[in-house]
Design a protein around this motif. Structure first.
Motif, PDB file in Angstrom:
ATOM      1  N   VAL A  63       0.834  -1.201   0.000  1.00  0.00           N
ATOM      2  CA  VAL A  63       0.000   0.000   0.000  1.00  0.00           C
ATOM      3  C   VAL A  63       0.870   1.252   0.000  1.00  0.00           C
ATOM      4  O   VAL A  63       0.648   2.191  -0.781  1.00  0.00           O
ATOM      5  CB  VAL A  63      -0.951  -0.009   1.213  1.00  0.00           C
ATOM      6  N   ALA A  64       1.861   1.288   0.887  1.00  0.00           N
ATOM      7  CA  ALA A  64       2.725   2.462   0.991  1.00  0.00           C
ATOM      8  C   ALA A  64       3.468   2.713  -0.314  1.00  0.00           C
ATOM      9  O   ALA A  64       3.604   3.867  -0.759  1.00  0.00           O
ATOM     10  CB  ALA A  64       3.719   2.280   2.136  1.00  0.00           C
ATOM     11  N   ARG A  65       3.944   1.659  -0.944  1.00  0.00           N
ATOM     12  CA  ARG A  65       4.672   1.801  -2.207  1.00  0.00           C
ATOM     13  C   ARG A  65       3.782   2.424  -3.275  1.00  0.00           C
ATOM     14  O   ARG A  65       4.180   3.357  -3.977  1.00  0.00           O
ATOM     15  CB  ARG A  65       5.201   0.439  -2.650  1.00  0.00           C
ATOM     16  N   ALA A  66       2.560   1.921  -3.387  1.00  0.00           N
ATOM     17  CA  ALA A  66       1.636   2.450  -4.390  1.00  0.00           C
ATOM     18  C   ALA A  66       1.210   3.879  -4.053  1.00  0.00           C
ATOM     19  O   ALA A  66       1.155   4.744  -4.931  1.00  0.00           O
ATOM     20  CB  ALA A  66       0.411   1.542  -4.491  1.00  0.00           C
ATOM     21  N   PHE A 113       1.577  10.021  -4.466  1.00  0.00           N
ATOM     22  CA  PHE A 113       1.773  11.262  -3.716  1.00  0.00           C
ATOM     23  C   PHE A 113       2.963  12.053  -4.253  1.00  0.00           C
ATOM     24  O   PHE A 113       2.913  13.286  -4.343  1.00  0.00           O
ATOM     25  CB  PHE A 113       1.980  10.959  -2.230  1.00  0.00           C
ATOM     26  N   ARG A 114       4.036  11.361  -4.584  1.00  0.00           N
ATOM     27  CA  ARG A 114       5.211  12.047  -5.142  1.00  0.00           C
ATOM     28  C   ARG A 114       4.860  12.726  -6.458  1.00  0.00           C
ATOM     29  O   ARG A 114       5.264  13.861  -6.724  1.00  0.00           O
ATOM     30  CB  ARG A 114       6.338  11.043  -5.369  1.00  0.00           C
ATOM     31  N   ALA A 115       4.096  12.046  -7.283  1.00  0.00           N
ATOM     32  CA  ALA A 115       3.753  12.602  -8.597  1.00  0.00           C
ATOM     33  C   ALA A 115       2.846  13.822  -8.466  1.00  0.00           C
ATOM     34  O   ALA A 115       2.993  14.800  -9.226  1.00  0.00           O
ATOM     35  CB  ALA A 115       3.078  11.532  -9.450  1.00  0.00           C
ATOM     36  N   GLN A 116       1.917  13.808  -7.502  1.00  0.00           N
ATOM     37  CA  GLN A 116       0.972  14.925  -7.383  1.00  0.00           C
ATOM     38  C   GLN A 116       1.411  15.972  -6.364  1.00  0.00           C
ATOM     39  O   GLN A 116       0.810  17.047  -6.270  1.00  0.00           O
ATOM     40  CB  GLN A 116      -0.421  14.406  -7.037  1.00  0.00           C
ATOM     41  N   GLY A 117       2.441  15.645  -5.579  1.00  0.00           N
ATOM     42  CA  GLY A 117       3.008  16.621  -4.649  1.00  0.00           C
ATOM     43  C   GLY A 117       2.374  16.675  -3.286  1.00  0.00           C
ATOM     44  O   GLY A 117       2.771  17.489  -2.440  1.00  0.00           O
ATOM     45  N   HIS A 118       1.408  15.806  -3.006  1.00  0.00           N
ATOM     46  CA  HIS A 118       0.780  15.813  -1.690  1.00  0.00           C
ATOM     47  C   HIS A 118       0.061  14.488  -1.467  1.00  0.00           C
ATOM     48  O   HIS A 118      -0.187  13.728  -2.411  1.00  0.00           O
ATOM     49  CB  HIS A 118      -0.234  16.958  -1.565  1.00  0.00           C
TER      50      HIS A 118
END
Length: 311
Positions: A111-114, A119-124
């Motif tokens: 779950v955390a990996r996905a 989150f990294r891609a969208q910034g939040h």
């Protein structure tokens, strides 16, 4: 927009209802489609259900894609999926032990990996991982569950360290004590008797509200349980006293007198949901729990005051 893994029962189900009540968009995931559909119907509105086994990485990745395709973003991902097994370590079949670890530790890792990728891609984004008091202490007959939850605590802390460069990405850990959910009666059982939540017992709704609270105001750790701090204090402050008391208290309060045949429970496949835990402890048992917790805390406090070091 919220993704909930483990959303078909217990804390996840309560959290789904709480998010839906205020109008949040939801993607619910768990292994059992029928129970997911029931929760979605309870929530009303446009709820997407995706049967998912969190221990299977590809299924979790597919879940993330469904959420993104449908809503364009994931603001919160809360993982409450878990299974449990009762019995002494040597009595647990290795394949049962391994599957509990796969669901309760490798599942949150999947779950955390996905989630972090999104989150990294969208910034939040806010990731909420549901741990347990047993991730901070130990108890006999719960070796697989405790091992997984201790590992989850390490994972959550590491993820917080690794996301310090992204102030709008939050990794939160919810730490329930005893909660009135089906996990006790649906657990794999090699203890000979049915498990039950030791008092004091919180409602799933209280923990569901805590998930929503973390989504709104992220924090590193939120412990929910009247006895949590006392039990942790005893565990760390005076280990010999804790170890002497935890066995009798577990067998008196954490296990019922109702016989149970050896069984894998819902560890390998979902089972129909029941809406609460097994037969609850009576007033005498609640009093014994309170007395035990207070004795534990008092002994630890006395040891610390005297400056004792216990190894």
């Amino acid at each position: 927009m919220v993704v909930l893994t483990g959303g078909s029962s217990g804390i996840g189900r309560a959290a789904a209802r709480a998010f839906a009540a205020r109008g949040d968009k939801l993607v619910l995931a768990a292994r059992g489609l029928t129970d997911l559909q029931k929760v979605a119907a309870d929530c009303g509105g446009d709820v997407v259900v995706v049967p998912t086994d969190v221990s299977v990485r590809t299924q979790v990745d597919d879940l993330a894609r469904v959420a993104l395709d449908g809503f364009g973003r994931i603001d919160v991902w809360a993982d409450t999926a878990a299974v449990m097994a009762y019995g002494r370590f040597e009595d647990l079949p290795p394949y049962v032990f391994d599957k509990v670890i796969a669901t309760d530790l490798l599942g949150p890792a999947n779950v955390a990996r996905a989630a972090l990728r999104v989150f990294r891609a969208q910034g939040h984004g806010t990731l909420i991982l549901c741990s347990s008091l047993v991730g901070h202490v130990t108890a006999p007959s719960m070796s697989a569950y405790a091992t997984a939850k201790w590992g989850l605590r390490a994972l959550a802390r590491t993820l917080r360290q690794e996301t310090r460069d992204a102030p709008d990405i939050h990794v939160c850990q919810l730490v329930p004590g005893s909660v009135d959910t089906p996990i006790y009666t649906s657990a794999a059982n090699y203890a000979g008797v049915v498990g039950r939540p030791p008092p004091p017992v919180d409602s799933a709704e209280r923990l569901g509200a805590a998930v929503v609270r973390l989504a709104d105001r992220p924090r590193r750790k939120l412990s929910v349980g009247a006895a949590n701090r006392i039990v942790e204090f005893g565990f760390y402050g005076l280990p010999p006293v804790y170890d002497a008391l935890v066995g009798p208290l577990m067998y008196r309060l954490g296990l019922s007198r109702r016989p149970a045949p050896a069984d894998t429970g819902n560890v390998f496949a979902s089972t129909p949901r029941s809406d609460g835990g097994p037969a609850r402890n009576g007033r005498t048992a609640v009093g014994a729990a309170a007395a035990g917790a207070l004795a534990l805390g008092a002994a630890a406090a006395l040891a610390l005051r005297r400056g004792l070091r216990v190894r």
